[in-house]
Design a protein around this motif. Structure first.
Motif, PDB file in Angstrom:
ATOM      1  N   SER A 273       0.820  -1.205   0.000  1.00  0.00           N
ATOM      2  CA  SER A 273       0.000   0.000   0.000  1.00  0.00           C
ATOM      3  C   SER A 273       0.858   1.260   0.000  1.00  0.00           C
ATOM      4  N   VAL A 274       1.934   1.235   0.775  1.00  0.00           N
ATOM      5  CA  VAL A 274       2.830   2.389   0.823  1.00  0.00           C
ATOM      6  C   VAL A 274       3.453   2.647  -0.535  1.00  0.00           C
ATOM      7  N   VAL A 275       3.956   1.570  -1.159  1.00  0.00           N
ATOM      8  CA  VAL A 275       4.615   1.738  -2.459  1.00  0.00           C
ATOM      9  C   VAL A 275       3.624   2.233  -3.506  1.00  0.00           C
ATOM     10  N   ASP A 276       2.373   1.756  -3.423  1.00  0.00           N
ATOM     11  CA  ASP A 276       1.349   2.213  -4.366  1.00  0.00           C
ATOM     12  C   ASP A 276       1.196   3.724  -4.331  1.00  0.00           C
ATOM     13  N   GLN A 277       1.444   4.318  -3.178  1.00  0.00           N
ATOM     14  CA  GLN A 277       1.215   5.742  -3.015  1.00  0.00           C
ATOM     15  C   GLN A 277       2.450   6.601  -3.294  1.00  0.00           C
ATOM     16  N   LEU A 278       3.543   5.963  -3.670  1.00  0.00           N
ATOM     17  CA  LEU A 278       4.725   6.757  -3.991  1.00  0.00           C
ATOM     18  C   LEU A 278       4.413   7.711  -5.135  1.00  0.00           C
ATOM     19  N   PRO A 279       4.767   8.960  -5.066  1.00  0.00           N
ATOM     20  CA  PRO A 279       4.480   9.901  -6.145  1.00  0.00           C
ATOM     21  C   PRO A 279       5.258   9.561  -7.398  1.00  0.00           C
ATOM     22  N   GLN A 280       4.716   9.981  -8.517  1.00  0.00           N
ATOM     23  CA  GLN A 280       5.317   9.646  -9.801  1.00  0.00           C
ATOM     24  C   GLN A 280       6.625  10.378 -10.034  1.00  0.00           C
ATOM     25  N   THR A 281       6.710  11.614  -9.613  1.00  0.00           N
ATOM     26  CA  THR A 281       7.917  12.401  -9.866  1.00  0.00           C
ATOM     27  C   THR A 281       8.232  13.266  -8.664  1.00  0.00           C
ATOM     28  N   GLY A 282       9.462  13.783  -8.642  1.00  0.00           N
ATOM     29  CA  GLY A 282       9.826  14.758  -7.644  1.00  0.00           C
ATOM     30  C   GLY A 282      10.077  14.188  -6.265  1.00  0.00           C
TER      31      GLY A 282
ATOM     32  N   LEU B  74      12.499   8.585  -4.504  1.00  0.00           N
ATOM     33  CA  LEU B  74      12.448   7.417  -5.383  1.00  0.00           C
ATOM     34  C   LEU B  74      11.127   7.409  -6.137  1.00  0.00           C
ATOM     35  N   SER B  75      11.149   7.744  -7.386  1.00  0.00           N
ATOM     36  CA  SER B  75       9.930   7.784  -8.185  1.00  0.00           C
ATOM     37  C   SER B  75       9.589   6.398  -8.699  1.00  0.00           C
ATOM     38  N   ASN B  76       8.373   6.250  -9.230  1.00  0.00           N
ATOM     39  CA  ASN B  76       7.958   4.995  -9.846  1.00  0.00           C
ATOM     40  C   ASN B  76       8.907   4.613 -10.975  1.00  0.00           C
ATOM     41  N   ALA B  77       9.291   5.600 -11.757  1.00  0.00           N
ATOM     42  CA  ALA B  77      10.208   5.337 -12.867  1.00  0.00           C
ATOM     43  C   ALA B  77      11.555   4.844 -12.353  1.00  0.00           C
TER      44      ALA B  77
END
Length: 234
Positions: free
Chosen positions: A21-30, A33-36
């Protein structure tokens, strides 16, 4: 910095489902550690495993002198090996094993581009599941993505290699000598499919070795990206 400390605390105190659940909420940028970044880190880890471990298998004795992946005779042919050694034909038995392993070493040269393509396709969701999965989750991912294609690539190469290195003649000679031993049952095996399967097992075994190193040994994380990504599963 506060966000990072909070994230570390959460990771230390929550169970696997909560980690997801925590990792799901990681922001995409900025973010730190981004999803990318996560997907790129997993790709990098697999690329390193392919480059470091799979390439070893393509070298002379890459299979034959590696006890983790050395190809032995199938169970039903163990009696051939034992029978030959019992009458002093150890060299012939060793040569029979060697050509099986040489064929696998030839075939694995076909693996790298297939693995590279599979690694390129890793998405953030794939990376998230791998990171929070078992110690060989990345290897399992590659197995699912590449096994059929690798088998189809390996089998004709192994078949050709048997002819190239004289395995067909060696095995004909070996089995004929075995069949001539009194009170033995004749054997007439087709080893191409067997060696193909064993070559595949060897490839995934060595990738799993590298994956475990990166997951469990901080010193094996040789780039900033690997250190950031795999810190999440520590």
């Amino acid at each position: 910095m506060r966000k990072l400390l909070a994230l570390v605390l959460i990771f230390n105190l929550t169970a696997c489902a909560e980690l997801q659940s925590v990792v799901d909420q990681l922001p995409q940028t900025g973010s730190v550690l981004s999803n990318a970044d996560m997907a790129a880190g997993l790709r990098q880890a697999l690329d390193f495993g392919i480059d470091k471990q799979v390439s070893k298998l393509t070298q002379t004795d890459g299979f034959f002198k590696n006890e983790l992946v050395k190809i032995l005779l199938p169970e039903e042919l163990q009696k051939v090996d034992k029978g030959l050694r019992d009458i002093g034909l150890d060299n012939l038995a060793d040569e029979g094993l060697k050509v099986l392993n040489r064929a696998a070493e030839d075939a694995v040269k076909e693996a790298t581009p297939i693995f590279v393509n599979a690694v390129k396709e890793i998405t953030f969701d794939d990376a998230k599941n791998i990171l929070l999965g078992s110690d060989n989750a990345a290897t399992q991912y590659l197995t699912t993505k590449t096994q059929t294609e690798l088998y189809n690539k390996f089998k004709p190469v192994i078949n050709s290699s048997f002819s190239k290195v004289g395995a067909d003649q060696i095995w004909a000679n070996l089995i004929n000598k075995y069949n001539a031993i009194p009170f033995t049952n004749n054997v007439n095996p087709d080893l191409t499919d067997y060696v193909t399967g064993e070559a595949l097992k060897g490839v995934y075994t060595m990738i799993a070795v590298e994956e475990k190193e990166i997951r469990t040994k901080v010193g094996s994380r040789t780039t900033d990206l690997l250190r950031k990504v795999f810190a999440l599963q520590d």
